[in-house]
Design an enzyme around this catalytic site. Structure first.
Site, PDB file in Angstrom:
ATOM      1  CE1 TYR A 151     -12.043   3.074  -1.519  1.00 50.58           C
ATOM      2  CE2 TYR A 151      -9.739   3.402  -2.126  1.00 50.58           C
ATOM      3  CZ  TYR A 151     -10.966   3.919  -1.749  1.00 50.58           C
ATOM      4  OH  TYR A 151     -11.126   5.275  -1.606  1.00 50.58           O
ATOM      5  CD  GLU A 153      -8.893  -3.613 -10.914  1.00 53.11           C
ATOM      6  OE1 GLU A 153      -9.285  -2.508 -11.374  1.00 53.11           O
ATOM      7  OE2 GLU A 153      -8.163  -4.367 -11.553  1.00 53.11           O
ATOM      8  CG  ASN A 180      -2.673   9.741   0.828  1.00 50.65           C
ATOM      9  OD1 ASN A 180      -2.517   9.374  -0.332  1.00 50.65           O
ATOM     10  ND2 ASN A 180      -2.463   8.938   1.857  1.00 50.65           N
ATOM     11  NE  ARG A 192      -8.540   7.242   5.797  1.00 49.07           N
ATOM     12  CZ  ARG A 192      -9.536   7.829   5.140  1.00 49.07           C
ATOM     13  NH1 ARG A 192      -9.325   8.361   3.968  1.00 49.07           N
ATOM     14  NH2 ARG A 192     -10.742   7.876   5.671  1.00 49.07           N
ATOM     15  CB  VAL A 194      -2.566  11.754   8.731  1.00 49.44           C
ATOM     16  CG1 VAL A 194      -2.754  12.953   9.665  1.00 49.44           C
ATOM     17  CG2 VAL A 194      -1.762  12.175   7.508  1.00 49.44           C
ATOM     18  N   GLY A 213      10.141   3.894   5.311  1.00 50.00           N
ATOM     19  CA  GLY A 213       9.771   5.295   5.491  1.00 50.00           C
ATOM     20  C   GLY A 213      10.125   6.182   4.321  1.00 50.00           C
ATOM     21  CD  GLN A 215       6.715   3.888   2.810  1.00 53.67           C
ATOM     22  OE1 GLN A 215       7.936   3.893   2.902  1.00 53.67           O
ATOM     23  NE2 GLN A 215       5.936   3.173   3.610  1.00 53.67           N
ATOM     24  CB  THR A 216       6.641  10.143  -1.498  1.00 51.98           C
ATOM     25  OG1 THR A 216       6.196   9.707  -2.786  1.00 51.98           O
ATOM     26  CG2 THR A 216       8.162  10.136  -1.439  1.00 51.98           C
ATOM     27  NE  ARG A 217       0.786   6.502   0.395  1.00 54.71           N
ATOM     28  CZ  ARG A 217       1.675   5.614  -0.009  1.00 54.71           C
ATOM     29  NH1 ARG A 217       2.774   6.015  -0.647  1.00 54.71           N
ATOM     30  NH2 ARG A 217       1.490   4.327   0.210  1.00 54.71           N
TER      31      ARG A 217
END
Length: 323
Positions: A151, A153, A180, A192, A194, A213, A215-217
């Site tokens: 995905y 590359e 996102n 995904r 959400v 938990g 890690q951020t988005r």
């Protein structure tokens, strides 16, 4: 509703039965255009476009973009590609083909028709970034041989093709990098975060967090994203992109889980699993270019968007259980 176009166009949307594509199709029809919705239904679904079945300016065409297409249109939106790890890792070779061969076929069509072409790229071109927030000038930190590479590359190669067609053939291109996005019509099993959290919570299952938990988005509601698409396409020929389209509000995955738990009033618990290989630790767009060139910024706050998305899944989950 304010029109972003001067006259009716015939517009091709590849991936038009998907989550993002179907919302884009709705907006284009609302603006008075004729729309050809192209999809092979690998991840898209007719459920997303059922309400358009009898629309006089809507046409559905089942087709795979890895094969050439011969239609007459005034504008092209290239959105075709599975976008969640569950789906794009199912057949990684086909995923790369969809990004690369699909881009070649759509660019060839645009070249023949001498029409404007929009490309939906992704924040995944930045990989697991060493720069935060991510600006469009950042070249990324991407593993070329990992499980996500088909995905990441593939999308990077598609961008290369778009800009080479622009330089070599003077093709008018519009390239955005999507961060996102969430909202109604997400696939219930796309993996995904959400949709995962909402579906798990509504079913009373444990909410699964990969990693600790922290890690951020950054989560952009689909209506805001589509507005960004339309503004990008309506911009002058000097605006080619790439331009980041996303919400700069940053949340940890743990914070998202807490919000979903509170809004669904579920008895679900949070469980933790190992972080998948090459999963980015941070992801937040710098949207200065979008704000400057498109006068765009997201409007829908996460709490409001989550409530709309939860309401959608409350409605469709009972129907899916019967299938």
């Amino acid at each position: 509703m304010t029109r972003l176009y001067d006259s009716r166009k015939r517009i091709l949307v590849t991936g038009g039965a998907g989550f993002l594509g179907s919302h884009l199709v709705d907006r284009l029809l609302e603006q008075g255009h004729e729309v050809i919705c192209l999809d092979n239904l690998f991840t898209g679904t007719k459920r997303n476009i059922d309400h358009l079945h009898n629309h006089p300016r809507f046409e559905f065409m089942r087709h795979d973009v890895t094969f050439p297409l011969y239609v007459e249109v005034d504008e092209i939106y290239n959105l075709a590609c599975p976008a969640s790890p569950v789906h794009y890792q199912h057949d990684p070779v086909q995923t790369t083909k969809t990004s690369v061969h699909g881009a070649i076929n759509m660019l060839g069509l645009a070249k023949r028709l001498k029409c404007k072409i929009f490309h939906a790229s992704t924040s995944e071109v930045y990989g697991d970034p060493h720069v935060h927030p991510q600006t469009e000038d950042y070249w990324g930190h991407v593993n070329p041989i990992g499980p996500r590479s088909c995905y990441d590359e593939g999308k990077r190669c598609a961008e290369t093709l778009f800009f080479d067609y622009h330089r070599q053939h003077d093709l008018q291109i519009k390239v955005v990098r999507i961060f996102n996005t969430y909202g109604p019509r997400m696939h219930h099993a796309d993996g995904r975060v959400v949709s995962n959290f909402i579906v798990q919570a509504l079913r009373g299952e444990d909410i699964t967090i990969y990693g600790d938990g922290s890690q951020t988005r950054s989560f952009c509601y689909v209506d805001d994203l589509v507005e960004g698409f339309l503004r990008m396409t309506a911009s002058g020929p000097e605006i080619t992109g790439p331009i980041n389209i996303g919400n700069p509000g940053e949340f940890t995955i743990g914070e998202l889980a807490e919000k979903v738990l509170a809004k669904t009033d579920t008895k679900s618990k949070v469980v933790y699993h190992d972080l998948p290989q090459d999963d980015p630790k941070q992801r937040r767009p710098d949207i200065t270019r979008a704000n400057t060139h498109l006068d765009w910024e997201p409007k829908v706050p996460l709490d409001e968007g989550l409530e709309r998305t939860i309401a959608y899944f409350r409605k469709i989950l009972p129907e899916l259980e019967l299938v």
